[in-house]
Design a protein around this motif. Structure first.
Motif, PDB file in Angstrom:
ATOM      1  N   LEU A   1      10.608  -7.796  -8.503  1.00 14.03           N
ATOM      2  CA  LEU A   1      10.769  -6.337  -8.519  1.00 14.03           C
ATOM      3  C   LEU A   1       9.620  -5.734  -7.712  1.00 14.03           C
ATOM      4  CD1 LEU A   1      12.256  -3.817  -9.722  1.00 14.03           C
ATOM      5  CD2 LEU A   1      10.519  -3.849 -11.531  1.00 14.03           C
ATOM      6  N   LEU A   2       9.986  -5.081  -6.597  1.00 17.20           N
ATOM      7  CA  LEU A   2       8.962  -4.417  -5.793  1.00 17.20           C
ATOM      8  C   LEU A   2       8.632  -3.064  -6.426  1.00 17.20           C
ATOM      9  CD1 LEU A   2      10.343  -5.211  -2.234  1.00 17.20           C
ATOM     10  CD2 LEU A   2       8.380  -6.253  -3.381  1.00 17.20           C
ATOM     11  N   THR A   3       7.359  -2.747  -6.451  1.00 16.03           N
ATOM     12  CA  THR A   3       6.937  -1.502  -7.108  1.00 16.03           C
ATOM     13  C   THR A   3       6.016  -0.701  -6.189  1.00 16.03           C
ATOM     14  OG1 THR A   3       5.104  -2.667  -8.180  1.00 16.03           O
ATOM     15  CG2 THR A   3       7.146  -2.446  -9.439  1.00 16.03           C
ATOM     16  N   ASN A   4       5.871   0.569  -6.504  1.00 19.48           N
ATOM     17  CA  ASN A   4       5.046   1.458  -5.693  1.00 19.48           C
ATOM     18  C   ASN A   4       3.574   1.199  -6.015  1.00 19.48           C
ATOM     19  OD1 ASN A   4       3.853   4.188  -4.762  1.00 19.48           O
ATOM     20  ND2 ASN A   4       5.924   4.121  -3.982  1.00 19.48           N
ATOM     21  N   GLY A   5       3.079   0.109  -5.465  1.00 18.71           N
ATOM     22  CA  GLY A   5       1.777  -0.405  -5.885  1.00 18.71           C
ATOM     23  C   GLY A   5       1.952  -1.119  -7.220  1.00 18.71           C
ATOM     24  N   LEU A   6       1.023  -2.005  -7.526  1.00 16.91           N
ATOM     25  CA  LEU A   6       1.098  -2.674  -8.832  1.00 16.91           C
ATOM     26  C   LEU A   6       0.836  -1.669  -9.951  1.00 16.91           C
ATOM     27  CD1 LEU A   6       1.445  -5.159 -10.555  1.00 16.91           C
ATOM     28  CD2 LEU A   6      -0.873  -5.868  -9.929  1.00 16.91           C
ATOM     29  N   ASP A   7       0.141  -0.593  -9.627  1.00 17.88           N
ATOM     30  CA  ASP A   7      -0.050   0.491 -10.607  1.00 17.88           C
ATOM     31  C   ASP A   7       1.290   0.893 -11.232  1.00 17.88           C
ATOM     32  OD1 ASP A   7      -2.761   0.734 -10.268  1.00 17.88           O
ATOM     33  OD2 ASP A   7      -2.670   2.527  -9.030  1.00 17.88           O
ATOM     34  N   GLU A   8       2.295   1.090 -10.374  1.00 19.83           N
ATOM     35  CA  GLU A   8       3.601   1.480 -10.900  1.00 19.83           C
ATOM     36  C   GLU A   8       4.196   0.361 -11.748  1.00 19.83           C
ATOM     37  OE1 GLU A   8       7.873   3.332  -9.459  1.00 19.83           O
ATOM     38  OE2 GLU A   8       7.177   1.491  -8.528  1.00 19.83           O
ATOM     39  N   GLY A   9       3.997  -0.878 -11.302  1.00 25.31           N
ATOM     40  CA  GLY A   9       4.516  -2.019 -12.063  1.00 25.31           C
ATOM     41  C   GLY A   9       3.943  -2.064 -13.469  1.00 25.31           C
ATOM     42  N   ILE A  10       2.655  -1.753 -13.594  1.00 23.19           N
ATOM     43  CA  ILE A  10       1.988  -1.769 -14.907  1.00 23.19           C
ATOM     44  C   ILE A  10       2.602  -0.697 -15.814  1.00 23.19           C
ATOM     45  CG2 ILE A  10      -0.226  -1.261 -16.052  1.00 23.19           C
ATOM     46  CD1 ILE A  10      -1.546  -2.516 -13.448  1.00 23.19           C
TER      47      ILE A  10
ATOM     48  N   ALA B   1      -5.710  -7.984  -0.268  1.00 19.38           N
ATOM     49  CA  ALA B   1      -5.840  -8.984   0.793  1.00 19.38           C
ATOM     50  C   ALA B   1      -5.034  -8.602   2.042  1.00 19.38           C
ATOM     51  CB  ALA B   1      -5.389 -10.343   0.265  1.00 19.38           C
ATOM     52  N   TYR B   2      -3.878  -7.992   1.857  1.00 23.95           N
ATOM     53  CA  TYR B   2      -3.004  -7.680   2.998  1.00 23.95           C
ATOM     54  C   TYR B   2      -3.358  -6.342   3.661  1.00 23.95           C
ATOM     55  CZ  TYR B   2      -0.061 -11.453   1.243  1.00 23.95           C
ATOM     56  OH  TYR B   2       0.410 -12.670   0.821  1.00 23.95           O
ATOM     57  N   GLY B   3      -4.227  -5.578   3.041  1.00 22.60           N
ATOM     58  CA  GLY B   3      -4.680  -4.333   3.660  1.00 22.60           C
ATOM     59  C   GLY B   3      -3.636  -3.235   3.718  1.00 22.60           C
ATOM     60  N   LEU B   4      -2.740  -3.168   2.728  1.00 18.15           N
ATOM     61  CA  LEU B   4      -1.682  -2.140   2.745  1.00 18.15           C
ATOM     62  C   LEU B   4      -1.865  -1.089   1.648  1.00 18.15           C
ATOM     63  CD1 LEU B   4       1.582  -4.262   3.341  1.00 18.15           C
ATOM     64  CD2 LEU B   4       0.056  -3.251   5.036  1.00 18.15           C
ATOM     65  N   ALA B   5      -3.082  -0.824   1.221  1.00 17.27           N
ATOM     66  CA  ALA B   5      -3.285   0.091   0.082  1.00 17.27           C
ATOM     67  C   ALA B   5      -2.627   1.456   0.317  1.00 17.27           C
ATOM     68  CB  ALA B   5      -4.774   0.254  -0.215  1.00 17.27           C
ATOM     69  N   GLY B   6      -2.692   1.938   1.563  1.00 10.36           N
ATOM     70  CA  GLY B   6      -2.110   3.249   1.860  1.00 10.36           C
ATOM     71  C   GLY B   6      -0.588   3.248   1.845  1.00 10.36           C
ATOM     72  N   MET B   7       0.026   2.088   1.897  1.00 12.47           N
ATOM     73  CA  MET B   7       1.486   1.970   1.914  1.00 12.47           C
ATOM     74  C   MET B   7       2.075   1.936   0.506  1.00 12.47           C
ATOM     75  SD  MET B   7       2.952   1.808   4.896  1.00 12.47           S
ATOM     76  CE  MET B   7       1.932   2.944   5.769  1.00 12.47           C
ATOM     77  N   ARG B   8       1.262   1.481  -0.466  1.00 15.53           N
ATOM     78  CA  ARG B   8       1.682   1.398  -1.867  1.00 15.53           C
ATOM     79  C   ARG B   8       2.833   0.405  -2.078  1.00 15.53           C
ATOM     80  NH1 ARG B   8      -1.436   1.364  -3.776  1.00 15.53           N
ATOM     81  NH2 ARG B   8      -0.945   2.152  -5.847  1.00 15.53           N
ATOM     82  N   VAL B   9       2.502  -0.864  -2.012  1.00 20.66           N
ATOM     83  CA  VAL B   9       3.495  -1.885  -2.333  1.00 20.66           C
ATOM     84  C   VAL B   9       2.889  -2.915  -3.276  1.00 20.66           C
ATOM     85  CG1 VAL B   9       5.251  -3.489  -1.490  1.00 20.66           C
ATOM     86  CG2 VAL B   9       4.429  -1.685   0.022  1.00 20.66           C
ATOM     87  N   GLY B  10       3.520  -3.083  -4.407  1.00 19.58           N
ATOM     88  CA  GLY B  10       3.138  -4.126  -5.349  1.00 19.58           C
ATOM     89  C   GLY B  10       4.382  -4.901  -5.731  1.00 19.58           C
ATOM     90  N   ILE B  11       4.208  -5.896  -6.572  1.00 16.23           N
ATOM     91  CA  ILE B  11       5.353  -6.713  -6.956  1.00 16.23           C
ATOM     92  C   ILE B  11       5.134  -7.247  -8.364  1.00 16.23           C
ATOM     93  CG2 ILE B  11       4.308  -8.623  -5.648  1.00 16.23           C
ATOM     94  CD1 ILE B  11       7.092  -9.743  -5.177  1.00 16.23           C
ATOM     95  N   VAL B  12       6.209  -7.207  -9.141  1.00 12.90           N
ATOM     96  CA  VAL B  12       6.181  -7.797 -10.473  1.00 12.90           C
ATOM     97  C   VAL B  12       7.191  -8.933 -10.460  1.00 12.90           C
ATOM     98  CG1 VAL B  12       6.486  -7.401 -12.944  1.00 12.90           C
ATOM     99  CG2 VAL B  12       5.565  -5.576 -11.508  1.00 12.90           C
ATOM    100  N   ILE B  13       6.746 -10.104 -10.892  1.00 12.34           N
ATOM    101  CA  ILE B  13       7.583 -11.305 -10.828  1.00 12.34           C
ATOM    102  C   ILE B  13       7.748 -11.860 -12.240  1.00 12.34           C
ATOM    103  CG2 ILE B  13       7.810 -13.615  -9.798  1.00 12.34           C
ATOM    104  CD1 ILE B  13       5.779 -12.682  -7.637  1.00 12.34           C
TER     105      ILE B  13
ATOM    106  N   PHE C   1      14.767   4.103  -5.708  1.00 12.48           N
ATOM    107  CA  PHE C   1      14.171   4.171  -4.369  1.00 12.48           C
ATOM    108  C   PHE C   1      12.666   4.387  -4.501  1.00 12.48           C
ATOM    109  CE2 PHE C   1      18.586   5.768  -3.713  1.00 12.48           C
ATOM    110  CZ  PHE C   1      19.044   4.655  -3.016  1.00 12.48           C
ATOM    111  N   ASN C   2      12.011   3.476  -5.219  1.00 14.78           N
ATOM    112  CA  ASN C   2      10.602   3.680  -5.565  1.00 14.78           C
ATOM    113  C   ASN C   2       9.632   3.388  -4.424  1.00 14.78           C
ATOM    114  OD1 ASN C   2      11.242   0.946  -5.731  1.00 14.78           O
ATOM    115  ND2 ASN C   2       9.729   0.520  -7.304  1.00 14.78           N
ATOM    116  N   ILE C   3      10.087   2.669  -3.407  1.00  7.55           N
ATOM    117  CA  ILE C   3       9.201   2.374  -2.274  1.00  7.55           C
ATOM    118  C   ILE C   3       9.840   2.912  -1.011  1.00  7.55           C
ATOM    119  CG2 ILE C   3       7.957   0.564  -1.007  1.00  7.55           C
ATOM    120  CD1 ILE C   3       8.452  -1.214  -3.395  1.00  7.55           C
TER     121      ILE C   3
END
Ligand code: PLP
Length: 345
Positions: A67-76, A205-217, A233-235
């Motif tokens: 599940l892709l989330t709007n940063g891991l913040d959203e996943g939490i 590590a990937y340097g995408l903080a401004g893009m806001r992409v996290g993942i919950v597995i 349409f969270n991302i």
């Protein structure tokens, strides 16, 4: 500066070593991909399938576990909503080993649950026994962060297994936001644990903080309740384009992780030279005890180096957290530290 505006206040110009971002920026391939974005990519709702499949391949898991989330913040937050609020559990508890990332208590509060906070061991060795003892029939979520923000300490895989086994009625969220910089991922164990979710982020590590992409597995038992409450349409589509390009640049991550490892070593050496207590870290930051933090942080900021104050947390008194990224940035931070310490003596 008002605190009522959205987001964190900007520290101004200088080196941003306060949010554990990638200090070298993102892969150039990400920018090239963003430049190729077409008007219709912007005018249509995003498609997730390609990014989900690419992530599943990258992390070697079933696409249905992603599940892709709007940063891991959203996943939490969604994990707490999906597993606690959605079930209208009124006496739910979450277990939060300290020191902890703020969104764990914040998400707990948001869903009306009680946070059971577990104090750290001396030296911040992970408090496995105390966490096991805190488990009750009311425990619904356990937040385990490895490497830990802000201490950089790892939780041994055996301890993650032990805790996950001891709480089959709860969801264990293993937050691996910094795992690319050190330690071993829990992902190969996930098939044995239907109650575990692993959280990862592309911000660090990937340097995408401004893009806001996290993942919950996780397996469907743990992931489906989270999926059920996550907005469809969270991302945004540009972020998905960035994610795909970042995954394709296989050289980027090991190169940056090597810089981070060398940066940490340089910072340890400097701390020893300056007589500052520090904790060896598996992440892209190091926690350092400086004593009274406010004047120290202000003195660093005057030298255009911004670090994070951790002293307001009673479990990390007198501590600051310094991001260790590109070597040139770490060297500049060390120079500023030396100058501030020279001024103190
Ligand atoms: C431990 C931990 N988990 C999760 C995150 C969330 O990262 P993001 O929302 O940028 O993916 C962070 C960010 O600082 C973090 O430190």
């Amino acid at each position: 500066m008002t605190t009522r505006l959205q987001g964190y206040p900007s520290p101004g110009d200088g080196l941003r070593l306060h949010l554990n971002e990638n200090t070298g920026g993102c892969s150039p391939r990400v920018l090239e991909a963003i430049r190729r974005v077409q008007p219709s990519d912007v005018s249509t709702y995003p498609q997730y399938r390609e990014a989900v499949t690419a992530c599943a391949r990258h992390f070697n898991v079933d696409p249905e576990w992603v599940l892709l989330t709007n940063g891991l913040d959203e996943g939490i937050l969604m994990a707490a909503i999906g597993h606690i609020a959605r079930r209208r559990l009124h006496d739910a508890e979450t277990i939060i080993p300290l020191p902890a990332f703020d969104p764990y208590p914040n998400a707990t509060e948001a869903v009306g649950a009680t946070a059971v906070k577990v104090r750290p061991e001396p030296g911040y060795r992970f408090q496995t026994e105390a966490v096991l003892q805190a488990i009750t029939p009311r425990t619904r979520m356990i937040f385990l962060n490895t490497p830990n923000n802000p201490t950089g300490q790892l939780i041994p895989i055996e301890d993650l297994i032990h805790i996950s086994t001891a709480a089959p009625h709860a969801v264990v969220l293993i937050d691996e936001a910094y795992i690319e910089f050190g330690g071993t991922t829990f992902l190969p164990e996930l098939a044995r644990f239907p109650n575990v979710l692993v959280g990862r982020t592309f911000s660090k590590a990937y340097g995408l903080a401004g893009m806001r992409v996290g993942i919950v597995i996780g397996q469907p038992q743990a992931l489906d309740p989270v999926r059920a409450v996550t907005l469809p349409f969270n991302i945004n589509g540009v972020a998905l384009t960035a994610l795909l390009a970042a995954l394709e640049d296989e050289d980027f991550l090991p190169r940056y992780a090597a810089q981070v490892a060398e940066s940490r070593e340089r910072l340890y050496v400097a701390c020893r030279r300056l007589g500052l207590e520090y904790w060896e870290s598996a992440a892209n930051f190091v926690m350092v005890r400086v004593g009274e933090t406010t004047p120290f942080i202000e003195a660093l900021a005057a030298r255009k180096v911004h670090v994070r104050d951790r002293s307001k947390d009673a479990t990390t008194p007198g501590c600051i957290r310094i991001t260790t990224g590109m070597l040139e940035h770490t060297d500049a931070a060390i120079e500023a530290l030396e100058s501030v310490m020279a001024g103190r003596s």
